[in-house]
Design a protein around this motif. Sequence first.
Motif, PDB file in Angstrom:
ATOM      1  N   ASP A  11       0.695  -0.933  -0.243  1.00  0.00           N
ATOM      2  CA  ASP A  11      -0.251   0.198  -0.064  1.00  0.00           C
ATOM      3  C   ASP A  11       0.686   1.234  -0.354  1.00  0.00           C
ATOM      4  N   VAL A  63       3.411  -3.626 -12.965  1.00  0.00           N
ATOM      5  CA  VAL A  63       3.193  -3.627 -11.073  1.00  0.00           C
ATOM      6  C   VAL A  63       1.852  -4.600 -11.825  1.00  0.00           C
ATOM      7  N   GLU A  65      -0.969  -4.432  -9.715  1.00  0.00           N
ATOM      8  CA  GLU A  65      -1.834  -3.727  -7.839  1.00  0.00           C
ATOM      9  C   GLU A  65      -2.643  -5.103  -7.264  1.00  0.00           C
ATOM     10  N   ASP A  68      -5.396  -6.562  -8.665  1.00  0.00           N
ATOM     11  CA  ASP A  68      -5.379  -6.925  -9.768  1.00  0.00           C
ATOM     12  C   ASP A  68      -5.939  -8.669  -9.319  1.00  0.00           C
ATOM     13  N   SER A  80       6.645  -6.883 -14.726  1.00  0.00           N
ATOM     14  CA  SER A  80       6.292  -6.692 -13.568  1.00  0.00           C
ATOM     15  C   SER A  80       7.543  -7.208 -12.829  1.00  0.00           C
ATOM     16  N   GLY A 101       3.188  -7.102  -1.909  1.00  0.00           N
ATOM     17  CA  GLY A 101       2.001  -6.222  -3.211  1.00  0.00           C
ATOM     18  C   GLY A 101       0.754  -7.442  -2.274  1.00  0.00           C
ATOM     19  N   ASN A 102       0.470  -8.036  -3.369  1.00  0.00           N
ATOM     20  CA  ASN A 102      -0.586  -8.536  -3.801  1.00  0.00           C
ATOM     21  C   ASN A 102      -0.477 -10.373  -3.182  1.00  0.00           C
TER      22      ASN A 102
END
Length: 353
Positions: A11, A63, A65, A68, A80, A101-102
């Motif tokens: 974030d 990236v 996200e 995503d 990415s 990240g995700n």
Amino acid sequence: MRLVLDAMGGDHAPDAVVDGGVLFARAYPGHELVLVGDATRVRPVLERAGAPPNIHLHHASEVVEMDDPATAAFRRKRDSSLRVGFELVRQGEASALVSAGNSGAVMAGGMLTLGRIPGVERPAIAALFPALKGEGRCLLLDAGANVDCRPSHLAQFAVLGEAYSRTRLGVKRPRVAVLSNGEEESKGTQLTRDACALLRRSDLEFVGYVEGKDLFSGDVEVVVTDGFTGNIVLKTSEGVGMGITGLLRSAIEKRGGLPEKLGALLLKPTLLGLRRVMDYAEYGGAPLLGLQGVGIVAHGRSSPRAIHNALVTTLQHVRAGVQEELTRCIANAAAWLPPHQRGRKADGDEGAD
């Protein structure tokens, strides 16, 4: 040793992630850190932070996200930061990857790029909880990588968790349990009952069912469950920790008199120690166990301190030889685990953030 850090994951990326990487690089000058991400966004942060010479920047133009679709985004965004980072690990140019990240994409990327340890159907996120006694830690898996699980998955999680607890955390004989809504054998679901039947055939120190409260009791060291339940437990525990801290502060500030405020002042070192025990940032990252390589999932809201701690955790993971022990234990468990079942592939989109 060389580690990879996904500079665009989380974030507060890239600022908090890069700052955390700089903290780590300064504290461990004998190791190298590769920041993978958009150079136009990462380089200014590095320059502002005064990056030490053991940090390197590897450009990646895309990236994945946080919102995503994990697997689709990983496949589609071939440049990415997450995909490029995993490729560096696969090619042997780095020992491990850390990403805030995700988490679904981290799992999908790890499976698609590094593959799984032979005998592992689905990797699992392993989250640490503080415990009141015993070894002072309890490992919960899966904490969010797989929503739908079969009994064989939970049994494999148990093998992976036991090996990690023993090798990385130093527990001589970890006690393993299945999370349920009661300790009686009649409780649970078909999934938990079938998983228990499998684990009773194992050579693990299997103690049966435990309830949610037992994650903190210290009576067991490894607890297995499906990723849906595990992630709810994890996020609820985080919320309780923040809630207790906030309620104490509110009670002292709004309703406490002079004696209460003096007492709070005296207790401040103790309360700060308690906060550190309950703070996810202290644990840094959770390993994704079952990959043929090291992938560490950090919290999406990670601060620089949390990123630093995630990198320290990763360094210790590699040093301890965890991967070799995971592979050995899964191979030995083939004597009692059911044969690998070909079914719907684990979908990285199921991972929780």
